[in-house]
Design a protein around this motif. Structure first.
Motif, mmCIF file in Angstrom:
data_model
loop_
_atom_site.group_PDB
_atom_site.id
_atom_site.type_symbol
_atom_site.label_atom_id
_atom_site.label_comp_id
_atom_site.label_asym_id
_atom_site.label_seq_id
_atom_site.Cartn_x
_atom_site.Cartn_y
_atom_site.Cartn_z
ATOM 1 N N ARG A 86 31.193 46.907 47.071
ATOM 2 C CA ARG A 86 32.432 46.222 46.698
ATOM 3 C C ARG A 86 32.245 44.715 46.635
ATOM 4 O O ARG A 86 32.934 44.033 45.871
ATOM 5 C CB ARG A 86 33.541 46.552 47.707
ATOM 6 N N SER A 87 31.329 44.170 47.433
ATOM 7 C CA SER A 87 31.146 42.717 47.501
ATOM 8 C C SER A 87 30.199 42.188 46.441
ATOM 9 O O SER A 87 29.895 40.995 46.425
ATOM 10 C CB SER A 87 30.619 42.338 48.891
ATOM 11 N N ILE A 88 29.711 43.057 45.569
ATOM 12 C CA ILE A 88 28.711 42.676 44.566
ATOM 13 C C ILE A 88 29.381 42.637 43.196
ATOM 14 O O ILE A 88 30.104 43.566 42.813
ATOM 15 C CB ILE A 88 27.541 43.673 44.571
ATOM 16 N N GLY A 89 29.153 41.559 42.459
ATOM 17 C CA GLY A 89 29.790 41.408 41.164
ATOM 18 C C GLY A 89 28.838 40.934 40.088
ATOM 19 O O GLY A 89 27.704 40.522 40.358
ATOM 20 N N ARG A 90 29.309 40.999 38.852
ATOM 21 C CA ARG A 90 28.542 40.483 37.716
ATOM 22 C C ARG A 90 28.904 39.023 37.501
ATOM 23 O O ARG A 90 30.076 38.675 37.356
ATOM 24 C CB ARG A 90 28.841 41.298 36.460
ATOM 25 N N ARG A 149 42.090 33.306 44.845
ATOM 26 C CA ARG A 149 42.848 34.272 44.046
ATOM 27 C C ARG A 149 42.531 34.060 42.571
ATOM 28 O O ARG A 149 42.142 32.962 42.166
ATOM 29 C CB ARG A 149 44.359 34.115 44.274
ATOM 30 N N ASN A 150 42.734 35.109 41.759
ATOM 31 C CA ASN A 150 42.539 34.934 40.323
ATOM 32 C C ASN A 150 43.892 34.707 39.640
ATOM 33 O O ASN A 150 44.942 34.645 40.301
ATOM 34 C CB ASN A 150 41.791 36.119 39.723
ATOM 35 N N GLN A 151 43.867 34.604 38.341
ATOM 36 C CA GLN A 151 45.099 34.279 37.610
ATOM 37 C C GLN A 151 46.155 35.372 37.732
ATOM 38 O O GLN A 151 47.351 35.113 37.600
ATOM 39 C CB GLN A 151 44.773 34.037 36.131
ATOM 40 N N GLN A 152 45.737 36.585 38.007
ATOM 41 C CA GLN A 152 46.688 37.684 38.148
ATOM 42 C C GLN A 152 47.170 37.848 39.595
ATOM 43 O O GLN A 152 47.946 38.748 39.902
ATOM 44 C CB GLN A 152 46.048 39.007 37.690
ATOM 45 N N GLY A 153 46.681 36.977 40.496
ATOM 46 C CA GLY A 153 47.108 37.031 41.890
ATOM 47 C C GLY A 153 46.277 37.920 42.779
ATOM 48 O O GLY A 153 46.575 38.073 43.965
ATOM 49 N N ALA A 154 45.207 38.536 42.253
ATOM 50 C CA ALA A 154 44.332 39.372 43.082
ATOM 51 C C ALA A 154 43.621 38.512 44.121
ATOM 52 O O ALA A 154 43.273 37.358 43.857
ATOM 53 C CB ALA A 154 43.315 40.102 42.211
ATOM 54 N N ARG A 155 43.397 39.089 45.292
ATOM 55 C CA ARG A 155 42.788 38.345 46.395
ATOM 56 C C ARG A 155 41.284 38.600 46.461
ATOM 57 O O ARG A 155 40.833 39.752 46.447
ATOM 58 C CB ARG A 155 43.419 38.743 47.725
ATOM 59 N N LEU A 156 40.520 37.531 46.580
ATOM 60 C CA LEU A 156 39.073 37.659 46.776
ATOM 61 C C LEU A 156 38.769 38.407 48.072
ATOM 62 O O LEU A 156 37.799 39.174 48.149
ATOM 63 C CB LEU A 156 38.430 36.271 46.792
ATOM 64 N N ALA A 157 39.601 38.206 49.091
ATOM 65 C CA ALA A 157 39.363 38.832 50.398
ATOM 66 C C ALA A 157 39.318 40.346 50.314
ATOM 67 O O ALA A 157 38.696 41.005 51.161
ATOM 68 C CB ALA A 157 40.435 38.387 51.392
ATOM 69 N N ASP A 158 39.953 40.936 49.300
ATOM 70 C CA ASP A 158 39.967 42.388 49.184
ATOM 71 C C ASP A 158 38.590 42.965 48.875
ATOM 72 O O ASP A 158 38.389 44.184 49.006
ATOM 73 C CB ASP A 158 40.954 42.816 48.090
ATOM 74 N N PHE A 159 37.655 42.108 48.471
ATOM 75 C CA PHE A 159 36.310 42.585 48.135
ATOM 76 C C PHE A 159 35.298 42.335 49.260
ATOM 77 O O PHE A 159 34.122 42.636 49.117
ATOM 78 C CB PHE A 159 35.840 41.958 46.822
ATOM 79 N N ASP A 160 35.801 41.766 50.372
ATOM 80 C CA ASP A 160 34.988 41.620 51.582
ATOM 81 C C ASP A 160 33.733 40.791 51.307
ATOM 82 O O ASP A 160 33.650 40.105 50.288
ATOM 83 C CB ASP A 160 34.641 42.987 52.151
ATOM 84 N N TRP A 161 32.748 40.864 52.207
ATOM 85 C CA TRP A 161 31.534 40.071 52.040
ATOM 86 C C TRP A 161 30.408 40.688 52.854
ATOM 87 O O TRP A 161 30.636 41.493 53.745
ATOM 88 C CB TRP A 161 31.765 38.615 52.434
ATOM 89 N N LEU A 162 29.194 40.365 52.482
ATOM 90 C CA LEU A 162 27.995 40.897 53.134
ATOM 91 C C LEU A 162 27.418 39.840 54.071
ATOM 92 O O LEU A 162 26.944 38.802 53.608
ATOM 93 C CB LEU A 162 26.944 41.283 52.089
ATOM 94 N N PRO A 163 27.440 40.064 55.372
ATOM 95 C CA PRO A 163 26.918 39.049 56.293
ATOM 96 C C PRO A 163 25.402 38.935 56.187
ATOM 97 O O PRO A 163 24.696 39.936 56.041
ATOM 98 C CB PRO A 163 27.333 39.577 57.673
ATOM 99 N N LEU A 164 24.902 37.712 56.246
ATOM 100 C CA LEU A 164 23.454 37.473 56.284
ATOM 101 C C LEU A 164 23.052 37.403 57.747
ATOM 102 O O LEU A 164 22.977 36.335 58.341
ATOM 103 C CB LEU A 164 23.107 36.194 55.529
ATOM 104 N N ASP A 165 22.819 38.544 58.324
ATOM 105 C CA ASP A 165 22.534 38.657 59.753
ATOM 106 C C ASP A 165 21.161 38.082 60.060
ATOM 107 O O ASP A 165 20.166 38.464 59.453
ATOM 108 C CB ASP A 165 22.613 40.132 60.147
ATOM 109 N N GLY A 166 21.107 37.167 61.027
ATOM 110 C CA GLY A 166 19.833 36.559 61.386
ATOM 111 C C GLY A 166 19.020 37.359 62.376
ATOM 112 O O GLY A 166 17.922 36.941 62.732
#
Length: 736
Positions: A122-126, A208-225
């Motif tokens: 989910r956190s990966i995009g084009r 957010r994008n122009q349609q109001g969608a939240r970036l937070a909904d796509f989560d993120w991948l932690p770079l664990d050290g």
């Protein structure tokens, strides 16, 4: 070289990356071939450095003894679990399956693997770039609530990034129909950091994008050290948008075949990865940033297309003939990011990238440093290659590790432990680093990790029940092969040096101090499969001491958490003193025959199984750190079931021969490490050890111990294998 033609700057940069990757790959042909031969002949556990393998096993909640047990069991999977281990379903867990999978013994995996991959995807995009000089695509992935990572050759400059967007959900749904992509504008004016040599770019994305969608909904991948995420020979997974196509998955098709200082090579016979993709292990942890295929080339070094003709950028990556893939080690990316000079909002955003999942963003007034990242500690390389951000940077690793970094010189008395020049507190195991505000939330994690350690120890115990206790013929063959290059007829000092070198060279896996995991379940068992206190001779079941140590460890950790909550500003010396007090109040049922205080609790001495024995705390306390001695009579010494003691010496009631041989091993393995303190083992007591050694011959129990330890950590005790060498070895130079 590439023929001249009109190509975009992005394509030119990608061509340059191809050429560099090809040169790096070709220059490592000999090392790579050796690695592949080792994987083929011995297995993945032997292809990488022992320290990295140990960290990988620890991250899988396993250890070397369990891995060896799996190796010795036939590969036919059991009908009830799919595992190669003879385990009933109620004791079979995902950690065992993950270890078998790592070792190439089983291709099965739990269904949670699919869910983990779905969440990671989910956190990966084009990444789509529309610039005046032309457009191009790449892959990118969120690495914090606000920041996206891709390659430098995908987003080369702030100007180029300002014309870019990232599209999530550009993929097919479960019904095979395309989902509706969700597009967010990239905002380099808020954050932009790039490095051409390491080929990475980190950039901010609109909330957010122009349609109001939240970036937070796509989560993120932690770079664990944390260390231990991948080793040579392991298969990795790549989620990507190849050639700008819908999201796709290369599942366990790429095997790690080489590790360079900044890059990692993974080979596949299917397809190259897509620029800017995350490279995952089977636990869906990011281990590298994919940035280039390693192309096949012609005699002039030009990349070739799949039809054998020179490849041109306009053909697309999918037409490139390749022989491997290359990624950038995440530790090196973290290192570079930690060195950027940033202020204000950019510094705050960079700090969010270094915080673990679940941590709330720091306030505006919080210190703007990257202290939590510990760059340089990815799954491949050693930690500590980047400087600590402050002189007393304290990281609490909940639930089972305290790591303290102090910006100070190496201690004045160097020992044979060359693993670190920095001073560190005792370590147990690791999980995600938590900031001070999160410490109170770790109690459930402490309980979970304690349960995992207990389960692993009990699993080792169950596996040992089906193993032969001691096979004399096999051990004699292993002994003869081990000492094949030792000249027993050489002079005493030459023999001592040769044995010291052999013991250090073959001390491969170096287990941390965890007696419940390996010592009680297998190493220290007597022929009746019971444990005996090394000094008193009292008997215990292995399960009894495993549970007792698990309870002691959990109590220590609870006490340490409570202390850190009370003393939020405690310095490293205060924390070290508290750890010592907790260990003294809640000891393990284990004795170091060479006391830990003599070598400042350093590894690998602390976890070296050759001088660890089961011992109830009462006898451990009675002996303390007093050196061994021999009493001619009993009138002046205090005597208990454990032995006799006075201020200058301690004589065990039992196992004098065994503790003598263990101490002599320590002197051979770690010359110069002990003996310079007023209470440490003095040289004039060497004849006492030799006398005990000769008076009590080696037993089957010690032969079993020696063989079991050799299977776990690689080296053997020469005094057990060749008792006659005790008088031949010149020990005079093992003292400082």
């Amino acid at each position: 070289m590439i023929t001249a033609e009109h190509v975009s700057q992005a394509e030119t940069d990608y061509l340059a990356q191809l050429e560099k990757a090809a040169r790096r790959f070709d220059n490592r042909a000999a090392q790579r071939e050796e690695t592949l031969q080792t994987i083929e002949s011995r297995g993945v556990l032997y292809a990488d450095e022992p320290a990295r393998v140990k960290k990988r096993l620890a991250r899988l909640n396993a250890d070397w003894s369990l891995a060896k047990a799996i190796e010795q069991i036939p590969t036919e999977p059991a009908t009830t679990t799919g595992s190669t281990l003879p385990l009933s379903p109620e004791v079979f867990g995902a950690d065992v399956l993950g270890l078998e999978r790592l070792m190439g013994r089983n291709n099965l995996t739990g269904v949670a693997f699919l869910e983990g991959g779905y969440l990671a995807a989910r956190s990966i995009g084009r990444v789509c770039v529309r610039s005046p000089e032309g457009g191009h695509y790449g892959t990118g992935f969120m690495v914090s609530p606000s920041l996206l990572m891709t390659n430098n050759h995908v987003l080369r400059s702030l100007e180029e990034a300002s014309h870019a967007v990232v599209e999530f959900n550009f993929q097919a749904g479960v019904d095979g129909r395309p989902l509706d992509p969700v597009t967010f504008k990239i905002e380099p004016q808020n954050f932009f950091a790039t490095d051409r040599d390491l080929d990475f770019t980190v950039v901010a994305v609109a909330e957010r994008n122009q349609q109001g969608a939240r970036l937070a909904d796509f989560d993120w991948l932690p770079l664990d050290g944390a260390q231990g995420k991948a080793i040579l020979g392991e298969f990795v997974n790549i989620i990507q948008h190849p050639n700008g196509e819908p999201k796709q998955l290369a599942l366990r098709e790429n095997q790690i075949v080489d590790l360079l200082d900044r890059f990692v090579h993974y080979a596949t016979d299917t397809a190259p990865g897509s620029s800017g993709s995350p490279v995952f292990n089977d636990q869906w942890e990011v281990v590298a940033l994919h940035h280039s295929a390693v192309p096949k080339t012609d005699a002039d070094g030009r990349p070739l297309a799949v039809d054998g003709t020179p490849w041109r950028p306009g053909m697309g990556e999918h037409r490139l003939a390749w022989k491997a893939n290359e990624g950038v080690r995440i530790s090196r990316v973290l290192q570079a990011l930690s060195r950027f000079t940033l202020t204000g909002n950019a510094a705050r955003l960079r700090d969010e990238l270094f915080q673990p999942p679940g941590t709330p963003p720091r306030g505006e007034g919080a210190p703007q440093t990257a202290a939590a990242a510990r760059p340089g500690a990815d799954g491949f390389g050693p930690a500590g290659s980047a400087p600590l951000p402050s002189a007393t940077a304290v990281g609490l690793t909940v639930p089972l590790r305290i790591t303290v970094g102090v910006d100070m010189p190496t201690p004045d008395r160097p020992g044979p432990d060359r693993t670190s020049g920095a001073r560190s507190l005792p370590t147990v195991t690791s999980a995600a680093v938590l900031p001070r505000a999160e410490r109170a939330a770790g109690s459930s994690a402490v309980a979970d990790a304690a349960e995992q350690d207990l389960a692993a120890a009990l699993l080792n115990l169950r596996l040992g029940e089906t193993r032969a206790y001691y096979v004399r013929e096999d051990d004699r063959a292993a002994r003869d092969a081990y000492y094949a290059d030792i000249d027993a007829d050489s002079d005493g000092e030459t023999l001592r040096r040769a044995l010291t070198a052999l013991l250090e060279e073959t001390h491969g896996p170096r287990p941390s101090y965890k007696p419940a995991r390996m010592l009680y379940p297998w190493v220290d068992l007597h022929p009746d499969r019971l444990l005996r206190s090394v000094y008193s001779g009292k008997t215990f079941t292995a399960e009894e001491l495993i549970h007792a140590d698990a309870a002691a460890e959990a109590a220590r950790l609870r006490g340490l958490q409570e202390f850190l909550l009370r003393e939020a500003a405690a310095g490293t010396d205060v924390i070290a003193a508290e750890l010592d007090a907790l260990e003294a109040a809640l000891p393990f049922n284990c004795e170091h025959v060479v006391p830990q205080s003599w070598f400042a609790k350093r590894e690998p001495m602390r976890g070296d199984l050759h001088h660890l024995f089961a011992c109830e705390p009462e006898c451990n306390s009675f002996r303390g750190n007093i050196p061994y001695t021999d009493f001619p009579g009993f009138d002046e010494a205090v005597r208990e079931d454990c032995g006799m003691r006075e201020k200058t010496g301690f004589e065990p009631e039992h196992s004098r021969g065994a503790v003598a041989r263990a101490t002599l091993y320590f002197l051979l393995r770690y010359p110069g490490a002990v003996g310079d303190g007023t209470t440490e083992f003095p040289a004039d007591r060497l004849p006492i050890l030799v006398q005990w050694h000769e008076n009590e011959p080696v037993s089957e129990y010690e032969l079993h111990r020696n063989a079991a330890i050799a299977a776990i950590q690689g080296n053997r005790n020469p005094l057990i294998d060749h008792p006659e060498w005790a008088r031949s070895i010149d020990f005079s130079r093992v003292w400082p």
